[in-house]
Scaffold this active site. Structure first.
Site: not given
Ligand code: FE
Ligand code: ZN
Length: 256
Positions: A57, A62, A115, A134
Site C-alpha cells: 500500500h 511502505h 486500512h 497493514d
Molecule cells: Fe505501516
Molecule cells: Zn499503513
C-alpha cells in the site's frame, strides 16, 4: 517443491522489512520499502541483488523508499492497479485474483482494502507464505483510514480462507499492544491466554512475534472472531451481524 527464502529485519521504530529470494531464478524482492539503508544492509548481508519491489500500500513507511531503491537498483516495482497513482515508480499493476509470477513462484494477489483503498496482499501458495502489509497483524488488523468496516471484514475473510499453516508476514511489530486489547475483549479464550505468555517471553528477549500463522490468528485474533459467542457476549452483541461486531471491535481498539 520450489523454494522461497525470506529474510526479515526491523526497520524504523516498529516496521518489518522483508526480502524474498528465489534462488533458482536469482530474483530478490523487497516487500515494501520502509527504510532504504536497512534494506541495503540486508541485501549486502545476504549477497542478493534487488530485482523487484512488491508494494502492499501507499503509506510512506511502505512505499517511501521506492524511488531511491529503483534509482540505485533499476528494480521493477509491482503494486495495486487500483492505487497506481499513489505507488511511486510503479511498473507493473496487479489486481485482486491475479497471479504475479515472481521467478519460479506464483503470487496470488488479494485486494484487502480497508486500512487504505487499493491495499493488496501477496500470497505464495507453494511456499505457504502471505505478505499482508497493514491489513492483518498478529492479534490485530490495520486501522480503517480509508475503508469501511464492511470492506475490511470482507478483506479479512479472504485471508481467513487460506490454509491454517500459512505463514503471515505483517508490516509491524504491534503484537504486545494488540495482545492487551485482545485479552480485554475475549479474556475467556485459553489459546489467547497461552499465546500472550509466549508473546511476552519473546518480546522480553527482543525477539519478533512475526511471522504468525492463519490458524493462530483465527484462534486468537479478535478481529477474525466476530462469530465468537464469548466475544459477542462481552461486547453485549450476542447474535449481532458479524460486520457490526467487527466494527465495534475496531472502534474499541481505536479508543483502547
Ligand atoms: Fe505501516
Ligand atoms: Zn499503513
Amino acid at each position: 517443491m520450489t523454494q522461497l527464502e525470506v529474510h526479515q529485519f526491523p526497520c524504523l521504530s516498529d516496521n518489518y522489512g522483508f526480502l524474498i529470494h528465489d534462488p533458482i531464478k536469482e530474483v530478490t524482492a523487497a516487500i515494501d520499502t520502509p527504510e532504504v539503508p536497512a534494506i541495503n544492509r540486508a541485501l549486502e548481508e545476504k549477497g542478493w541483488r534487488l530485482t523487484h519491489i512488491l508494494n502492499t500500500h501507499h503509506h510512506p513507511d511502505h512505499a517511501g523508499g521506492n524511488l531511491e531503491l529503483k534509482e540505485q537498483w533499476q528494480c521493477t516495482i509491482v503494486g495495486a492497479r487500483d492505487d497506481a497513482q499513489r505507488i511511486p515508480g510503479i511498473d507493473i499493476k496487479v489486481a485482486d485474483g491475479e497471479i504475479y509470477q515472481f521467478g519460479n513462484q506464483a503470487a496470488r494477489v488479494f485486494d484487502v482494502s480497508g486500512h487504505t483503498l487499493g491495499h493488496i496482499a501477496y500470497y505464495f501458495p507453494d511456499a505457504s507464505k502471505l505478505f499482508c502489509g497493514d491489513a492483518l497483524f498478529a492479534l490485530g488488523c490495520g486501522r480503517l483510514f480509508e475503508g469501511s468496516p464492511a470492506q475490511m471484514w470482507q478483506s479479512l475473510q479472504k485471508l481467513i480462507a487460506l490454509p491454517d499453516d500459512t505463514s503471515v508476514y505483517c508490516g509491524h511489530e504491534y503484537t504486545q499492544a494488540n495482545a492487551a486489547f485482545a485479552l480485554s475483549v475475549e479474556p475467556q479464550n485459553s489459546e489467547l491466554q497461552q499465546r500472550v505468555k509466549a508473546i511476552d517471553a519473546l518480546r522480553a528477549d527482543n525477539l519478533p512475534t512475526v511471522p504468525t500463522t492463519i490458524g493462530m490468528e483465527k484462534a486468537t485474533n479478535p478481529f477474525l472472531r466476530p462469530m465468537s459467542p464469548d466475544l459477542q457476549s462481552n461486547l453485549h452483541m450476542t447474535g449481532a451481524d458479524l460486520v457490526e461486531v467487527f466494527a465495534e471491535t475496531r472502534h474499541r481498539k481505536d479508543n483502547f
